[in-house]
Design a protein around this motif. Structure first.
Motif, PDB file in Angstrom:
ATOM      1  N   VAL A 102       0.864  -1.175   0.000  1.00 26.84           N
ATOM      2  CA  VAL A 102       0.000   0.000   0.000  1.00 26.84           C
ATOM      3  C   VAL A 102       0.901   1.226   0.000  1.00 26.84           C
ATOM      4  N   PRO A 103       0.612   2.236  -0.831  1.00 28.44           N
ATOM      5  CA  PRO A 103       1.449   3.438  -0.866  1.00 28.44           C
ATOM      6  C   PRO A 103       1.623   4.022   0.536  1.00 28.44           C
ATOM      7  N   GLY A 105       2.078   6.959   1.420  1.00 30.52           N
ATOM      8  CA  GLY A 105       1.296   8.181   1.589  1.00 30.52           C
ATOM      9  C   GLY A 105      -0.107   7.907   2.081  1.00 30.52           C
ATOM     10  N   ARG A 106      -0.733   6.854   1.544  1.00 27.49           N
ATOM     11  CA  ARG A 106      -2.098   6.522   1.955  1.00 27.49           C
ATOM     12  C   ARG A 106      -2.134   6.054   3.401  1.00 27.49           C
ATOM     13  N   VAL A 107      -1.145   5.261   3.786  1.00 20.19           N
ATOM     14  CA  VAL A 107      -1.068   4.784   5.172  1.00 20.19           C
ATOM     15  C   VAL A 107      -0.887   5.962   6.129  1.00 20.19           C
ATOM     16  N   VAL A 109      -1.660   9.189   5.595  1.00 14.39           N
ATOM     17  CA  VAL A 109      -2.845  10.057   5.614  1.00 14.39           C
ATOM     18  C   VAL A 109      -3.908   9.490   6.547  1.00 14.39           C
ATOM     19  N   ARG A 110      -4.162   8.195   6.447  1.00 13.80           N
ATOM     20  CA  ARG A 110      -5.159   7.580   7.324  1.00 13.80           C
ATOM     21  C   ARG A 110      -4.744   7.685   8.783  1.00 13.80           C
TER      22      ARG A 110
END
Length: 203
Positions: A102-103, A105-107, A109-110
């Motif tokens: 998983v990118p 960045g996404r981890v 941000v969450r």
């Protein structure tokens, strides 16, 4: 840096909450790297609350019931969304062999959103930091910044330890679909319970 501050910080950070749940989920689903990234995101998510406390905005937020309620229910809504997403997405807690990561960045941000949308952190820092700064101290701002930095560091280290520990048992559940289903439901339930707890928090 007082021993009282370090011990209090350790107790607060080590107590399971939304950040811990998210970091554990990241470690189980994607391994050590994802858990460390999630831990970094959770630590980063404390920055707005620290800034609010240091600049005095936390005092205004604490005094304004409407502002607190808006932030609180935004946090509740996000936790419920996380619970729904965890149940809906079978890859959320899918322990597999080699898989597309998983990118980061996404981890992050969450993880940041989980802590940003938690008004208890703002109130905590408003009540917590001033206790370790002497009234009238000429370098109070610098000291509060230093204390905040230590809190962030402890948050990252403890959360990363939680996540790495979770990642270390991934192999034991790879071939157990029932365990994965139980884990997914458990994490979803944890987000719901944390959301319910946040909803009952008094401003």
């Amino acid at each position: 840096m007082s021993l009282a501050f370090l011990l209090t910080t350790l107790v607060v950070v080590a107590t399971p909450g939304t950040g811990v749940v998210y970091t554990l989920a990241a470690g189980l689903s994607r391994g050590r790297r994802a858990s460390v990234v999630a831990a970094f995101g959770c630590a980063l998510g404390t920055v707005p609350h620290m800034v609010a406390a240091i600049t005095g905005a936390a005092a205004l937020l604490h005094a304004g019931a409407t502002a607190f309620q808006v932030l609180k229910y935004a946090g509740v809504a996000y936790l419920l969304w996380m619970a729904w997403a965890t149940l809906r997405d079978r890859d959320a807690i899918a322990v597999e062999g080699p898989s597309a990561p998983v990118p980061a960045g996404r981890v992050i941000v969450r993880a940041v959103l989980i802590n940003v949308l938690n008004p208890k952190l703002t109130i905590f820092f408003f009540a917590f930091l001033p206790q370790f700064v002497t009234p009238g101290e000429p370098h109070a701002l610098t000291r509060m910044l230093a204390l905040s930095g230590v809190f962030m560091l402890v948050t990252f280290v403890v959360f990363a330890a939680y996540g790495v520990l979770a990642a270390s048992v991934r192999r034991h559940v790879i071939s157990r679909p029932r365990v994965l289903t139980w884990l997914r439901r458990s994490f979803a339930g944890s987000f719901v319970l944390l959301g319910a707890k946040l909803a009952t928090t008094e401003g």
